[in-house]
Design an enzyme around this catalytic site. Structure first.
Site: not given
Ligand code: PLP
Length: 402
Positions: A138, A225, A254
């Site tokens: 994701f 990521d 986050k």
């Molecule tokens: C939440 C998340 C995203 C997306 O972040 P947003 O701030 O919601 O756009 C991307 N990568 C990972 C691993 C995430 O947990």
């Protein structure tokens, strides 16, 4: 009976209906606890989805943000803001990397990383660059990041998808090497160090080490990521540090601002000068309020030893869950690192969300079958024990009935 009467279900007819919500309206929080408008109290096992690093109403963060709001909230990227360098220098020091591009969310950080991966190719005469991504991934919900995401439910209805992604299974280095052979235009390997939305699936330490070696051998970028697993959650600043490697590109978001929207793309030497003036930008990125939130979050984490806390309380929480759920049929696996924990069941368990909230605990369920705990890093051992005490009986009852 003095149980508070259930309040009317909140409605929001003017808010676009894109989320399924619980019938709870939250009003305020303190530490790892939040209250709803009916006065009911919840232990926050979700932390706003791994965002509220310092919990709610932190006594050091709140006055710092109040001070910043009174001084300067935003001024654009036409001007220097000392806080930008202060935060970037901290991120560089803690990661062993070099430079930072600021944005406002996780998908934006990933979008920036993908632009770097493409430009890295074009700069080398590769005008059809591709990126290796993974099953279960994701990366966000923009058109490019939902294309990099593996979940067909997130992609459905938004085609045509962005081209240039090659998908392989996680933790399978032979599959990565085969993909590199079949796709000589690949310029980056892009993965979550621990998959979050995909169900708390860690890349193994061996796989991360192998990826580092393979990316070096092919002179391509390793892009990790760490939007969800970074910022101390696993007990180290960044989850990949457990494998003793350094990526070339690392998107963050986050937990970095403790709830103030912020994103960052941290780059090492191979990636730091790929984007040049005019190549990328965003109006809000690097604004003083977000920068102050980032600086204060990291400083408080150091002062209060929150990474060590995430490691020890996370281990206590995992142990407690393992103890209480040992031998319970239907519990497939309990996994994760620090305060990023997944409890996988053998069946969809979304109903536990509402049952846990009714019992005074906020959690999430991801990938249908995985109960996810990503609480604030200030969680105490006593609060961890309370999570175990509330959650485990609910899981057992659910598995016995369904
Ligand atoms: C939440 C998340 C995203 C997306 O972040 P947003 O701030 O919601 O756009 C991307 N990568 C990972 C691993 C995430 O947990």
């Amino acid at each position: 009976m003095n149980a508070p009467e259930k309040p009317a279900v909140p409605t929001e007819p003017h808010v676009m209906h894109t989320y399924g919500r619980l019938p709870i309206a939250l009003s305020h929080g303190k530490g790892c606890w939040v209250w709803d408008t009916a006065g009911r109290r919840y232990l926050d096992g979700l932390g706003g989805i791994a965002v509220n690093t310092l919990g709610h109403g932190h006594p050091k963060l709140v006055p710092a943000l109040q001070d910043q709001i009174a001084k300067l909230i935003h001024c654009s990227n036409y001007y220097f803001v000392p806080l930008r360098e202060e935060l970037a220098a901290m991120l560089a020091e803690f990661s062993g990397m070099d430079t930072v591009f600021y944005c406002n969310s996780g998908l934006e950080a990933n979008e920036g990383a993908l632009k770097i991966a493409r430009k890295y190719g074009h700069d080398r005469g590769n005008h059809n660059p591709e990126v290796i991504v993974f099953e279960g991934a994701f990366h966000g919900r923009s058109i490019a990041t939902l294309s990099a995401t593996a979940n067909p439910r997130i992609q459905a209805g938004f085609g045509p998808l962005v081209e240039g992604f090659v998908r392989v299974p996680l933790n399978d280095i032979a599959a990565v090497e085969a993909a590199l052979k079949a796709h000589p235009n690949v310029t980056a390997v892009f993965l979550e160090t621990i998959q979050g939305e995909g169900g708390i699936n860690p890349a193994t330490i061996q796989f991360l080490k192998d990826l580092r070696r393979v990316c070096d051998a092919h002179d391509i970028l390793l892009m990790l990521d760490e939007v969800q697993c970074g910022i101390g959650r696993t007990g180290k600043w960044f989850a990949h540090q457990w494998a003793d490697i350094v990526p070339d590109v690392m998107p963050l978001a986050k937990g970095l601002g403790s709830g103030v929207p912020i994103g960052a793309v941290v780059c090492g030497p191979k990636a730091s000068t790929v984007l040049r003036p005019g190549d990328h930008g965003t109006t809000f990125g690097g604004n003083p309020l977000a920068m102050r939130a980032g600086v204060e979050t990291l400083k408080i984490m150091v002062e209060d030893g929150l990474m060590a806390n995430a490691a020890t309380v996370g281990a206590a929480l995992t142990d407690g869950l393992r103890r209480e759920l040992a031998g319970v049929g239907g519990v497939t696996e309990i996994r994760g690192q620090g305060l990023m924990i997944g409890i996988e069941l053998d069946r969809p368990c979304g109903v536990l969300l509402g049952q846990a909230a009714d019992a005074g605990l906020l959690i999430s369920v991801t990938a249908d079958k995985v109960i996810r705990l990503v609480p604030p890093l200030i969680l105490s051992e006593d609060e961890a024990a309370q999570i175990v005490a509330i959650l485990c009986p609910l899981i057992k009852a659910f598995l016995a009935k369904s």
